[in-house]
Design a protein around this motif. Structure first.
Motif, PDB file in Angstrom:
ATOM      1  N   ALA A 163       0.844  -1.194   0.000  1.00  0.00           N
ATOM      2  CA  ALA A 163       0.000   0.000   0.000  1.00  0.00           C
ATOM      3  C   ALA A 163       0.878   1.242   0.000  1.00  0.00           C
ATOM      4  CB  ALA A 163      -0.908  -0.006   1.226  1.00  0.00           C
ATOM      5  N   LEU A 164       0.648   2.137  -0.967  1.00  0.00           N
ATOM      6  CA  LEU A 164       1.423   3.362  -1.115  1.00  0.00           C
ATOM      7  C   LEU A 164       0.500   4.566  -1.036  1.00  0.00           C
ATOM      8  CD1 LEU A 164       3.589   2.177  -4.153  1.00  0.00           C
ATOM      9  CD2 LEU A 164       4.187   2.059  -1.720  1.00  0.00           C
ATOM     10  N   ASP A 165       1.047   5.700  -0.562  1.00  0.00           N
ATOM     11  CA  ASP A 165       0.199   6.893  -0.442  1.00  0.00           C
ATOM     12  C   ASP A 165       0.859   8.155  -0.963  1.00  0.00           C
ATOM     13  OD1 ASP A 165       2.098   7.463   1.469  1.00  0.00           O
ATOM     14  OD2 ASP A 165       0.712   7.421   3.187  1.00  0.00           O
ATOM     15  N   GLY A 166       2.020   8.019  -1.585  1.00  0.00           N
ATOM     16  CA  GLY A 166       2.688   9.192  -2.139  1.00  0.00           C
ATOM     17  C   GLY A 166       3.551   9.942  -1.148  1.00  0.00           C
ATOM     18  N   SER A 167       3.686   9.454   0.075  1.00  0.00           N
ATOM     19  CA  SER A 167       4.505  10.123   1.079  1.00  0.00           C
ATOM     20  C   SER A 167       5.959   9.674   0.969  1.00  0.00           C
ATOM     21  CB  SER A 167       3.972   9.818   2.480  1.00  0.00           C
ATOM     22  OG  SER A 167       4.212   8.458   2.810  1.00  0.00           O
ATOM     23  N   SER A 168       6.827  10.317   1.758  1.00  0.00           N
ATOM     24  CA  SER A 168       8.248   9.959   1.749  1.00  0.00           C
ATOM     25  C   SER A 168       8.494   8.555   2.295  1.00  0.00           C
ATOM     26  CB  SER A 168       9.040  10.977   2.583  1.00  0.00           C
ATOM     27  OG  SER A 168       8.564  11.005   3.929  1.00  0.00           O
ATOM     28  N   ALA A 169       7.505   8.008   3.004  1.00  0.00           N
ATOM     29  CA  ALA A 169       7.656   6.658   3.552  1.00  0.00           C
ATOM     30  C   ALA A 169       7.520   5.580   2.494  1.00  0.00           C
ATOM     31  CB  ALA A 169       6.613   6.426   4.649  1.00  0.00           C
ATOM     32  N   ASP A 170       7.018   5.945   1.312  1.00  0.00           N
ATOM     33  CA  ASP A 170       6.775   4.940   0.280  1.00  0.00           C
ATOM     34  C   ASP A 170       8.044   4.213  -0.142  1.00  0.00           C
ATOM     35  OD1 ASP A 170       4.074   5.349   0.225  1.00  0.00           O
ATOM     36  OD2 ASP A 170       4.025   6.334  -1.739  1.00  0.00           O
ATOM     37  N   GLY A 171       9.170   4.914  -0.181  1.00  0.00           N
ATOM     38  CA  GLY A 171      10.412   4.312  -0.668  1.00  0.00           C
ATOM     39  C   GLY A 171      10.821   3.065   0.111  1.00  0.00           C
ATOM     40  N   PRO A 172      11.043   3.182   1.422  1.00  0.00           N
ATOM     41  CA  PRO A 172      11.417   1.994   2.203  1.00  0.00           C
ATOM     42  C   PRO A 172      10.363   0.891   2.165  1.00  0.00           C
ATOM     43  CG  PRO A 172      11.876   3.995   3.439  1.00  0.00           C
ATOM     44  CD  PRO A 172      11.102   4.407   2.232  1.00  0.00           C
ATOM     45  N   VAL A 173       9.088   1.285   2.179  1.00  0.00           N
ATOM     46  CA  VAL A 173       8.011   0.289   2.152  1.00  0.00           C
ATOM     47  C   VAL A 173       8.037  -0.481   0.834  1.00  0.00           C
ATOM     48  CG1 VAL A 173       5.518  -0.048   2.222  1.00  0.00           C
ATOM     49  CG2 VAL A 173       6.580   1.633   3.722  1.00  0.00           C
ATOM     50  N   LEU A 174       8.158   0.248  -0.271  1.00  0.00           N
ATOM     51  CA  LEU A 174       8.190  -0.384  -1.585  1.00  0.00           C
ATOM     52  C   LEU A 174       9.415  -1.286  -1.740  1.00  0.00           C
ATOM     53  CD1 LEU A 174       7.186  -0.730  -4.495  1.00  0.00           C
ATOM     54  CD2 LEU A 174       8.420   1.381  -5.066  1.00  0.00           C
ATOM     55  N   ASP A 175      10.586  -0.791  -1.324  1.00  0.00           N
ATOM     56  CA  ASP A 175      11.803  -1.587  -1.465  1.00  0.00           C
ATOM     57  C   ASP A 175      11.709  -2.881  -0.659  1.00  0.00           C
ATOM     58  OD1 ASP A 175      12.792   0.397  -3.073  1.00  0.00           O
ATOM     59  OD2 ASP A 175      14.120   1.264  -1.558  1.00  0.00           O
ATOM     60  N   TRP A 176      11.188  -2.782   0.564  1.00  0.00           N
ATOM     61  CA  TRP A 176      11.062  -3.979   1.398  1.00  0.00           C
ATOM     62  C   TRP A 176      10.099  -4.962   0.744  1.00  0.00           C
ATOM     63  CZ3 TRP A 176       7.910  -7.247   4.007  1.00  0.00           C
ATOM     64  CH2 TRP A 176       8.485  -8.028   5.005  1.00  0.00           C
ATOM     65  N   ALA A 177       8.979  -4.464   0.239  1.00  0.00           N
ATOM     66  CA  ALA A 177       7.988  -5.335  -0.387  1.00  0.00           C
ATOM     67  C   ALA A 177       8.545  -5.977  -1.662  1.00  0.00           C
ATOM     68  CB  ALA A 177       6.727  -4.540  -0.710  1.00  0.00           C
ATOM     69  N   ALA A 178       9.285  -5.220  -2.451  1.00  0.00           N
ATOM     70  CA  ALA A 178       9.864  -5.763  -3.678  1.00  0.00           C
ATOM     71  C   ALA A 178      10.873  -6.858  -3.354  1.00  0.00           C
ATOM     72  CB  ALA A 178      10.529  -4.644  -4.482  1.00  0.00           C
ATOM     73  N   ASP A 179      11.694  -6.630  -2.344  1.00  0.00           N
ATOM     74  CA  ASP A 179      12.659  -7.656  -1.934  1.00  0.00           C
ATOM     75  C   ASP A 179      11.945  -8.918  -1.464  1.00  0.00           C
ATOM     76  OD1 ASP A 179      14.631  -5.846  -2.524  1.00  0.00           O
ATOM     77  OD2 ASP A 179      15.207  -5.460  -0.431  1.00  0.00           O
ATOM     78  N   GLU A 180      10.858  -8.740  -0.726  1.00  0.00           N
ATOM     79  CA  GLU A 180      10.113  -9.895  -0.220  1.00  0.00           C
ATOM     80  C   GLU A 180       9.458 -10.650  -1.374  1.00  0.00           C
ATOM     81  OE1 GLU A 180       8.418 -12.537   2.642  1.00  0.00           O
ATOM     82  OE2 GLU A 180      10.149 -11.173   2.615  1.00  0.00           O
ATOM     83  N   ALA A 181       8.907  -9.939  -2.345  1.00  0.00           N
ATOM     84  CA  ALA A 181       8.302 -10.595  -3.500  1.00  0.00           C
ATOM     85  C   ALA A 181       9.352 -11.373  -4.285  1.00  0.00           C
ATOM     86  CB  ALA A 181       7.620  -9.563  -4.393  1.00  0.00           C
ATOM     87  N   ALA A 182      10.527 -10.773  -4.463  1.00  0.00           N
ATOM     88  CA  ALA A 182      11.590 -11.458  -5.189  1.00  0.00           C
ATOM     89  C   ALA A 182      12.073 -12.686  -4.423  1.00  0.00           C
ATOM     90  CB  ALA A 182      12.747 -10.495  -5.445  1.00  0.00           C
TER      91      ALA A 182
END
Length: 292
Positions: free
Chosen positions: A8-27
């Motif tokens: 879940a993303l909302d356009g805030s500065s927190a999106d970066g770490p959240v997205l990177d962690w999720a992408a690593d977990e998916a991979a």
């Protein structure tokens, strides 16, 4: 969303770490990655306003902005892991409700939370805590200041409940895939032995209580370890409230991940999120996965 890691993303500065962690977990788990941002215009666009104006411009603008946000996020995730299966979804309505609805069948939902140290992260924002309480799959809460690293140490809370058994299973299977070590923590606070409140460390009564809690922990942990041979798993019994000892152990070991059950042996069955799991999510200051 079946089998996917949903972030879940909302356009805030927190999106970066959240997205990177999720992408690593998916991979790591060879799962598809699904990027979601919800449009909740509130009073900006009511049905009456839409009819009266005859213009969909506000809706179009919100939709376009949401897709631009997810498009940039998808590019970032592909730069990190180019072979990821990535798709986007832009539901309308309150964000927490939309994410909970989409969590049906997902492998994992990933949401962001305020950085550690901000008022002890008490409310976790308006989205994270409702999602943790109501989502239909495991949920990872990623603090805004998380530095994505390889998994080295996982701490999991154990209390003998079915939920904690699921937490141990997830932690140990994750450790087997990543090479991490797992520390299973069993906490106890107030106990009576032979009709006496146990208060003296090192006494026979203290030792008897710790032995009892150790047996409870091993009853949950040992069958999981047997299914995943070769993983470094230890069981520790610590004195203190469960949430406190889990958070303290994670801090002492500098754990990269904490795993807890959504509701343990205590509390009322009607509560969707137990007090221990909620306190760990609020105060651990690191990535926490809550398992149903």
């Amino acid at each position: 969303m079946a089998g996917a890691v949903l972030v879940a993303l909302d356009g805030s500065s927190a999106d970066g770490p959240v997205l990177d962690w999720a992408a690593d977990e998916a991979a790591r788990t060879d799962a598809p990655l699904r990027l979601v941002t919800a449009i909740d215009p509130g009073v900006q666009l009511t049905p009456y306003e839409a009819i009266a104006s005859g213009s969909p411009s506000l809706a179009e603008h919100l939709d376009e902005s949401a897709h631009q946000l997810l498009g940039a996020a998808a590019e970032r995730a592909r730069r990190r892991h180019r072979d990821l299966d990535i798709a986007t979804n832009v539901p309308w309505g309150p964000a927490a409700a939309a994410i909970v609805r989409l969590s049906e069948g997902a492998r994992l939902v990933v949401v962001g939370a305020p950085a550690r140290g901000l008022l002890d992260r008490i409310l976790l924002g308006s989205v994270a805590l409702p999602v943790v309480a109501h989502a239909r799959c495991p949920i990872a809460v990623v603090p805004a200041d998380t530095a994505v690293t390889t998994l080295r140490r996982i701490v999991v809370g154990v209390d003998g409940s079915e939920a904690s058994a699921h937490a141990v299973e997830l932690a140990v299977s994750t450790a087997r895939a990543s090479g991490a070590a797992v520390t299973c923590v069993v906490g106890w606070n107030l106990e009576v032995q032979d009709g006496v409140v146990v208060t003296e460390p090192g006494s026979e009564r203290w030792a008897a209580v710790e032995q009892r809690y150790s047996a409870r922990g091993h009853h949950v942990v040992d069958p999981v370890v047997a299914r995943h041979p070769g993983v470094d798993v230890t069981v520790e019994v610590r004195h203190g409230t469960p949430a406190k000892v889990i958070a303290q152990t994670a801090a002492e070991l500098d754990a990269d991940l904490v795993v807890v059950g959504s509701r343990g042996l205590g509390g009322f069955r009607g509560l969707l999120l137990g007090s221990v799991s909620r306190r760990v999510v609020e105060h651990a200051g690191r990535v926490v996965v809550v398992v149903r």
